[in-house]
Design an enzyme around this catalytic site. Structure first.
Site, PDB file in Angstrom:
ATOM      1  N   LYS A  39       0.838  -1.205   0.000  1.00 46.81           N
ATOM      2  CA  LYS A  39       0.000   0.000   0.000  1.00 46.81           C
ATOM      3  C   LYS A  39       0.876   1.259   0.000  1.00 46.81           C
ATOM      4  O   LYS A  39       2.083   1.193   0.230  1.00 46.81           O
ATOM      5  CB  LYS A  39      -0.897  -0.003   1.237  1.00 46.81           C
ATOM      6  CG  LYS A  39      -0.138   0.042   2.563  1.00 46.81           C
ATOM      7  CD  LYS A  39      -1.064   0.007   3.750  1.00 46.81           C
ATOM      8  CE  LYS A  39      -0.262   0.057   5.054  1.00 46.81           C
ATOM      9  NZ  LYS A  39      -1.129   0.112   6.238  1.00 46.81           N
ATOM     10  N   ARG A 140     -10.327   0.055  15.319  1.00 47.24           N
ATOM     11  CA  ARG A 140     -10.240   0.820  14.071  1.00 47.24           C
ATOM     12  C   ARG A 140     -11.201   0.148  13.098  1.00 47.24           C
ATOM     13  O   ARG A 140     -12.414   0.186  13.322  1.00 47.24           O
ATOM     14  CB  ARG A 140      -8.789   0.819  13.589  1.00 47.24           C
ATOM     15  CG  ARG A 140      -8.404   1.966  12.678  1.00 47.24           C
ATOM     16  CD  ARG A 140      -6.916   1.985  12.403  1.00 47.24           C
ATOM     17  NE  ARG A 140      -6.443   0.760  11.750  1.00 47.24           N
ATOM     18  CZ  ARG A 140      -5.173   0.540  11.410  1.00 47.24           C
ATOM     19  NH1 ARG A 140      -4.242   1.444  11.678  1.00 47.24           N
ATOM     20  NH2 ARG A 140      -4.820  -0.579  10.808  1.00 47.24           N
ATOM     21  N   TYR A 274      13.968  30.595   7.076  1.00 42.53           N
ATOM     22  CA  TYR A 274      12.858  31.357   7.635  1.00 42.53           C
ATOM     23  C   TYR A 274      12.930  31.461   9.155  1.00 42.53           C
ATOM     24  O   TYR A 274      13.207  30.477   9.853  1.00 42.53           O
ATOM     25  CB  TYR A 274      11.527  30.706   7.254  1.00 42.53           C
ATOM     26  CG  TYR A 274      11.215  30.756   5.780  1.00 42.53           C
ATOM     27  CD1 TYR A 274      11.137  31.957   5.104  1.00 42.53           C
ATOM     28  CD2 TYR A 274      10.991  29.583   5.073  1.00 42.53           C
ATOM     29  CE1 TYR A 274      10.833  32.003   3.741  1.00 42.53           C
ATOM     30  CE2 TYR A 274      10.687  29.602   3.714  1.00 42.53           C
ATOM     31  CZ  TYR A 274      10.610  30.828   3.054  1.00 42.53           C
ATOM     32  OH  TYR A 274      10.323  30.860   1.717  1.00 42.53           O
ATOM     33  N   MET A 322       9.977  24.521   1.856  1.00 44.06           N
ATOM     34  CA  MET A 322       9.208  23.636   0.993  1.00 44.06           C
ATOM     35  C   MET A 322      10.076  22.853   0.023  1.00 44.06           C
ATOM     36  O   MET A 322       9.809  21.675  -0.246  1.00 44.06           O
ATOM     37  CB  MET A 322       8.156  24.424   0.210  1.00 44.06           C
ATOM     38  CG  MET A 322       7.237  23.552  -0.629  1.00 44.06           C
ATOM     39  SD  MET A 322       5.993  24.474  -1.548  1.00 44.06           S
ATOM     40  CE  MET A 322       4.979  25.103  -0.207  1.00 44.06           C
TER      41      MET A 322
END
Length: 385
Positions: A39, A140, A274, A322
């Site tokens: 998956k 779940r 930043y 990013m």
């Protein structure tokens, strides 16, 4: 493949290591079949090449979360004669008909899902292959014990009507990655009870299964007829509490590297990235790594993420942006274009995915799975050993 993309960054996937890991896991559960869980694009490693390698190493089942993933595998040539494919996250209105037509093993946790599966079977004219999931304590997916009799009765009626075939009974362990956790024997006992109930009423499943990677590696009593290793197949320990990959004879499959795109001198007292969370302590050399949280590098690893550069461990200087982050090379200077390694098996002294998990306060599963599509996967050793 785009050469500039390769020069910027790459994730090398060692399929020989993956095959070796599958063989290790098969030896851990010699009496059970093995489902290779692929998956989330093979935990970020590339679903189709990983599936092919796992089958070459002796897996006979493939596991996905979504039906779309399972159908993609069928379209890629993994037909029913080559692999059983099971998927377990079915939404209302999902591709039930396509799943039945493709011969997928469809997980069902309640009567609503059973109705959708059997309606699709009626349209297609062939029985749905059902894996009935029991909630034995994870809380779940899965059917609660109080609702199990209703689900079993409905599934058996569908089987009698020729609309379904109960191919499996299964569940999922909650705390198998915590040695000695009391939930494990409790879940196994509950699973045996729920299996017994179904079989006493006429269910004849082909497989019963509950073992994940942790169960496969450390809990022989959880193996039943089938084991479902995920993260261990990719050479990552399911938990540092259980041991390192080397302790289990596993080898990490992914190596993430990048090329330095800028190296420059900077004076002391210079803010970096930043927010200026990092300020150079003195005259130094800064190097720019062209990977960021847009590529899956955790922003939580700002100031802590380790990188092997120029033969030394360096730490991310300042915030991860990013598309890029900065290393402070101290008094060293490296040529632009120098390869730096974020994580790999550790053979060359590089950090591992577990090191990044520790730096980011998460688990190694997340580190490898989140590496984004801008990073090309380069699959090595595709031919079987």
């Amino acid at each position: 493949m785009n050469e500039s993309a390769v020069a910027r960054a790459r994730a090398e996937i060692d399929l020989a290591a993956l095959r070796a890991n599958v063989r290790v896991l098969r030896r851990c559960a010699p009496g059970a079949a093995l489902m290779a869980v692929v998956k989330a694009d093979g935990y970020g490693h590339g679903m189709v090449p990983v599936a092919r390698a796992a089958l070459d190493a002796g897996a006979t089942w493939l596991g996905t979360a979504t039906p779309e993933e399972a159908l993609e595998l069928r379209a890629a040539g993994f037909g029913p004669d080559r692999a059983r494919i099971m998927c377990w996250l079915w939404a209302p209105g999902g591709p039930w008909r396509e799943g039945v037509e493709a011969g997928l093993d469809i997980s069902v946790s309640g009567v609503r899902a059973l109705r959708e599966a059997t309606a699709a079977a009626r349209e297609v004219g062939r029985p749905a292959r059902l894996q009935l999931k029991a909630d034995t304590g994870l809380g779940r997916g899965g059917c609660q014990p109080a609702d199990w009799p209703e689900l079993i009765a409905a599934a058996l009626r569908a089987e009698a009507d020729g609309l379904a075939r109960i191919t499996g009974l299964w569940s999922h362990l909650a705390c198998a990655d915590e040695p000695g956790h009391p939930s494990v024997p409790s879940q196994l006992a509950r699973f045996r009870e729920m299996v017994r109930y179904a079989e006493e009423r006429g269910a004849r499943p082909e497989v019963r299964h509950i073992a994940n990677s942790s169960g496969t590696l450390t809990l022989p009593e959880s193996h039943f007829d089938l084991v479902r290793p995920g993260i261990a197949m990719y050479g990552i320990s399911p938990s540092p509490l259980l041991g390192t990959p080397a302790d289990f004879g596993l080898r990490p499959v992914m190596t993430l590297s990048a090329s330095l795109v800028l190296v420059k001198h900077a004076p002391g007292g210079h803010g970096v990235s930043y927010g200026h969370q990092y300020v150079t302590p003195g005259r130094t050399t800064l190097a720019l790594v062209p990977l960021g949280y847009g590529d899956g590098i955790p922003r939580h690893a700002s100031g802590t993420g380790p990188v092997l550069a120029g033969g030394k461990w360096r730490t991310v200087a300042g915030r991860v942006a990013m598309d890029q982050f900065v290393l402070d090379l101290g008094g060293d200077t490296l040529p632009e274009g120098t390869e730096v390694v974020l994580f790999g098996p550790g053979d060359r002294g590089e950090p591992t995915a577990e090191d990044w998990a520790q730096a980011a306060g998460t688990i190694a599963y997340e580190i490898v799975t989140r590496i984004g599509s801008r990073v090309p996967r380069v699959h090595l050793n595709a031919r079987p050993d």
